[in-house]
Design a protein around this motif. Sequence first.
Motif, PDB file in Angstrom:
ATOM      1  N   GLY A 159      34.993 116.606  51.451  1.00 43.00           N
ATOM      2  CA  GLY A 159      34.112 117.163  50.430  1.00 43.00           C
ATOM      3  C   GLY A 159      34.869 117.535  49.179  1.00 43.00           C
ATOM      4  O   GLY A 159      36.107 117.471  49.130  1.00 43.00           O
ATOM      5  N   THR A 160      34.139 117.925  48.152  1.00 44.07           N
ATOM      6  CA  THR A 160      34.751 118.331  46.898  1.00 44.07           C
ATOM      7  C   THR A 160      34.158 119.661  46.442  1.00 44.07           C
ATOM      8  O   THR A 160      32.996 119.958  46.738  1.00 44.07           O
ATOM      9  CB  THR A 160      34.502 117.262  45.813  1.00 44.07           C
ATOM     10  N   PRO A 161      34.941 120.480  45.747  1.00 45.72           N
ATOM     11  CA  PRO A 161      36.352 120.243  45.433  1.00 45.72           C
ATOM     12  C   PRO A 161      37.241 120.549  46.638  1.00 45.72           C
ATOM     13  O   PRO A 161      36.962 121.469  47.401  1.00 45.72           O
ATOM     14  CB  PRO A 161      36.625 121.235  44.305  1.00 45.72           C
ATOM     15  N   THR A 162      38.276 119.768  46.797  1.00 49.54           N
ATOM     16  CA  THR A 162      39.300 120.045  47.805  1.00 49.54           C
ATOM     17  C   THR A 162      40.647 120.129  47.093  1.00 49.54           C
ATOM     18  O   THR A 162      40.959 119.286  46.245  1.00 49.54           O
ATOM     19  CB  THR A 162      39.345 118.944  48.871  1.00 49.54           C
ATOM     20  N   LEU A 163      41.424 121.159  47.446  1.00 49.91           N
ATOM     21  CA  LEU A 163      42.748 121.360  46.868  1.00 49.91           C
ATOM     22  C   LEU A 163      43.769 121.282  47.993  1.00 49.91           C
ATOM     23  O   LEU A 163      43.573 121.872  49.059  1.00 49.91           O
ATOM     24  CB  LEU A 163      42.847 122.727  46.185  1.00 49.91           C
ATOM     25  N   LYS A 164      44.865 120.568  47.739  1.00 45.12           N
ATOM     26  CA  LYS A 164      45.922 120.448  48.739  1.00 45.12           C
ATOM     27  C   LYS A 164      47.287 120.530  48.076  1.00 45.12           C
ATOM     28  O   LYS A 164      47.454 120.091  46.934  1.00 45.12           O
ATOM     29  CB  LYS A 164      45.789 119.119  49.504  1.00 45.12           C
ATOM     30  N   MET A 165      48.220 121.079  48.795  1.00 53.27           N
ATOM     31  CA  MET A 165      49.623 121.072  48.360  1.00 53.27           C
ATOM     32  C   MET A 165      50.474 120.926  49.602  1.00 53.27           C
ATOM     33  O   MET A 165      50.252 121.629  50.600  1.00 53.27           O
ATOM     34  CB  MET A 165      49.969 122.359  47.610  1.00 53.27           C
ATOM     35  N   ASP A 166      51.410 119.992  49.555  1.00 55.90           N
ATOM     36  CA  ASP A 166      52.249 119.702  50.733  1.00 55.90           C
ATOM     37  C   ASP A 166      51.379 119.366  51.946  1.00 55.90           C
ATOM     38  O   ASP A 166      51.655 119.786  53.083  1.00 55.90           O
ATOM     39  CB  ASP A 166      53.169 120.883  51.064  1.00 55.90           C
ATOM     40  N   ASP A 167      50.296 118.627  51.690  1.00 58.46           N
ATOM     41  CA  ASP A 167      49.365 118.175  52.737  1.00 58.46           C
ATOM     42  C   ASP A 167      48.591 119.311  53.401  1.00 58.46           C
ATOM     43  O   ASP A 167      47.963 119.110  54.445  1.00 58.46           O
ATOM     44  CB  ASP A 167      50.092 117.359  53.818  1.00 58.46           C
ATOM     45  N   LYS A 168      48.611 120.494  52.815  1.00 53.94           N
ATOM     46  CA  LYS A 168      47.862 121.622  53.372  1.00 53.94           C
ATOM     47  C   LYS A 168      46.770 122.047  52.391  1.00 53.94           C
ATOM     48  O   LYS A 168      47.005 122.129  51.184  1.00 53.94           O
ATOM     49  CB  LYS A 168      48.795 122.800  53.654  1.00 53.94           C
ATOM     50  N   LYS A 169      45.590 122.311  52.930  1.00 53.08           N
ATOM     51  CA  LYS A 169      44.488 122.744  52.077  1.00 53.08           C
ATOM     52  C   LYS A 169      44.764 124.118  51.480  1.00 53.08           C
ATOM     53  O   LYS A 169      45.314 125.000  52.143  1.00 53.08           O
ATOM     54  CB  LYS A 169      43.181 122.782  52.877  1.00 53.08           C
ATOM     55  N   ILE A 170      44.360 124.251  50.233  1.00 56.58           N
ATOM     56  CA  ILE A 170      44.447 125.543  49.554  1.00 56.58           C
ATOM     57  C   ILE A 170      43.045 126.123  49.510  1.00 56.58           C
ATOM     58  O   ILE A 170      42.120 125.519  48.935  1.00 56.58           O
ATOM     59  CB  ILE A 170      45.023 125.392  48.143  1.00 56.58           C
ATOM     60  N   THR A 171      42.883 127.273  50.109  1.00 53.91           N
ATOM     61  CA  THR A 171      41.555 127.890  50.205  1.00 53.91           C
ATOM     62  C   THR A 171      41.625 129.349  49.768  1.00 53.91           C
ATOM     63  O   THR A 171      42.704 129.957  49.706  1.00 53.91           O
ATOM     64  CB  THR A 171      41.013 127.827  51.642  1.00 53.91           C
ATOM     65  N   ALA A 172      40.455 129.894  49.473  1.00 53.79           N
ATOM     66  CA  ALA A 172      40.374 131.322  49.169  1.00 53.79           C
ATOM     67  C   ALA A 172      40.719 132.100  50.430  1.00 53.79           C
ATOM     68  O   ALA A 172      40.423 131.667  51.554  1.00 53.79           O
ATOM     69  CB  ALA A 172      38.973 131.675  48.688  1.00 53.79           C
ATOM     70  N   GLU A 173      41.357 133.241  50.257  1.00 55.45           N
ATOM     71  CA  GLU A 173      41.778 134.038  51.405  1.00 55.45           C
ATOM     72  C   GLU A 173      40.592 134.397  52.297  1.00 55.45           C
ATOM     73  O   GLU A 173      39.546 134.840  51.826  1.00 55.45           O
ATOM     74  CB  GLU A 173      42.458 135.327  50.923  1.00 55.45           C
ATOM     75  N   GLY A 174      40.745 134.144  53.597  1.00 59.03           N
ATOM     76  CA  GLY A 174      39.686 134.438  54.546  1.00 59.03           C
ATOM     77  C   GLY A 174      38.543 133.443  54.520  1.00 59.03           C
ATOM     78  O   GLY A 174      37.465 133.705  55.060  1.00 59.03           O
ATOM     79  N   SER A 175      38.765 132.268  53.907  1.00 57.63           N
ATOM     80  CA  SER A 175      37.708 131.263  53.779  1.00 57.63           C
ATOM     81  C   SER A 175      38.283 129.875  54.003  1.00 57.63           C
ATOM     82  O   SER A 175      39.496 129.669  53.928  1.00 57.63           O
ATOM     83  CB  SER A 175      37.071 131.356  52.391  1.00 57.63           C
ATOM     84  N   GLU A 176      37.391 128.937  54.282  1.00 56.24           N
ATOM     85  CA  GLU A 176      37.792 127.533  54.391  1.00 56.24           C
ATOM     86  C   GLU A 176      37.451 126.761  53.116  1.00 56.24           C
ATOM     87  O   GLU A 176      37.643 125.554  53.048  1.00 56.24           O
ATOM     88  CB  GLU A 176      37.084 126.875  55.587  1.00 56.24           C
ATOM     89  N   ASN A 177      36.956 127.477  52.126  1.00 54.83           N
ATOM     90  CA  ASN A 177      36.521 126.846  50.882  1.00 54.83           C
ATOM     91  C   ASN A 177      37.554 127.018  49.772  1.00 54.83           C
ATOM     92  O   ASN A 177      38.390 127.932  49.805  1.00 54.83           O
ATOM     93  CB  ASN A 177      35.191 127.444  50.425  1.00 54.83           C
ATOM     94  N   ALA A 178      37.471 126.143  48.786  1.00 57.77           N
ATOM     95  CA  ALA A 178      38.370 126.239  47.635  1.00 57.77           C
ATOM     96  C   ALA A 178      38.128 127.541  46.889  1.00 57.77           C
ATOM     97  O   ALA A 178      36.995 128.041  46.846  1.00 57.77           O
ATOM     98  CB  ALA A 178      38.133 125.050  46.699  1.00 57.77           C
ATOM     99  N   PRO A 179      39.168 128.126  46.314  1.00 55.39           N
ATOM    100  CA  PRO A 179      38.987 129.359  45.537  1.00 55.39           C
ATOM    101  C   PRO A 179      38.133 129.095  44.302  1.00 55.39           C
ATOM    102  O   PRO A 179      38.329 128.110  43.610  1.00 55.39           O
ATOM    103  CB  PRO A 179      40.415 129.754  45.165  1.00 55.39           C
ATOM    104  N   MET A 180      37.202 129.997  44.026  1.00 56.54           N
ATOM    105  CA  MET A 180      36.259 129.783  42.939  1.00 56.54           C
ATOM    106  C   MET A 180      36.504 130.682  41.723  1.00 56.54           C
ATOM    107  O   MET A 180      35.844 130.535  40.709  1.00 56.54           O
ATOM    108  CB  MET A 180      34.827 130.007  43.437  1.00 56.54           C
TER     109      MET A 180
END
Length: 271
Positions: free
Chosen positions: A235-256
């Motif tokens: 899905g989008t938006p998806t953020l990754k760094m070093d093959d790991k998803k970047i999400t908002a703390e305590g969430s599986e979603n991208a930081p908004m």
Amino acid sequence: MSKRNSQANKAAARERLRAERERQAKKDKTRKQVVVAVSVVAALAVVGGISYGVMQLNKPDAWEAAADAKNVTAPKNTSGEDGTTVVVGKSSAKKTLELYEDSRCPVCATFEQGVGETVSKDVEAGKYKVQYVGATFIDNTDNGEGSKNALSALGAALDVSPEAFLEYKAALYSAEFHPEESDDKFAKDSYLIEVANSVDALKGNKDFQKNVEDGTYDAWAMKMSKTFDDSGVQGTPTLKMDDKKITAEGSENAPMTADEFTKAIDKALKA
């Protein structure tokens, strides 16, 4: 009148009647031949029309043809196979933020409006580079061409400069220009050019406008879309760094928000 003359007259009348019948028979025969010929031509025309219609239905549309293109014109400032690697930022930046977006995605618009400026400042400061991967799946789920067309236009902006690309992407996702997901406004070249006129490097830029209208980077957009499809990202938006998803703390979603993003990205940079 004599009996002889009477018989001669009757014989002449019979001959005229016979001749008239022959002429009428010939006319009827000719008329039938014409009717048959016209019917055959009409039938062939119908069959031909149906065949043409079937051929047209089976003929790939412009986007399908672009997806199957062997020769791909890639924008400047790209690398990799078919130019589908798009990295923006200073070469000295040690890490790369992978950003997966669909131009019609409303959540991507929310992300860009809340976080996009922070990303641009971080990239400019050399905090990290950004690798952009464009998707077009919303065209399939909501019908239309806007995701594909906008991605092609982003290619035209990237051909101008990486900075023009980032500014144009921000404009497409802005509250002013981003349409509802169900509104396929990005399918219109005229609207994409209207949005571009809000970006200094693209305003009145004839080369950019021609590339949008000519679909110069349509095939590139489809190759980029395939890169997304092959990435495994769901899905989008998806953020990754070093093959790991970047999400908002305590969430599986991208930081908004900018604060959520900065916390998440700083954590990823330290990892």
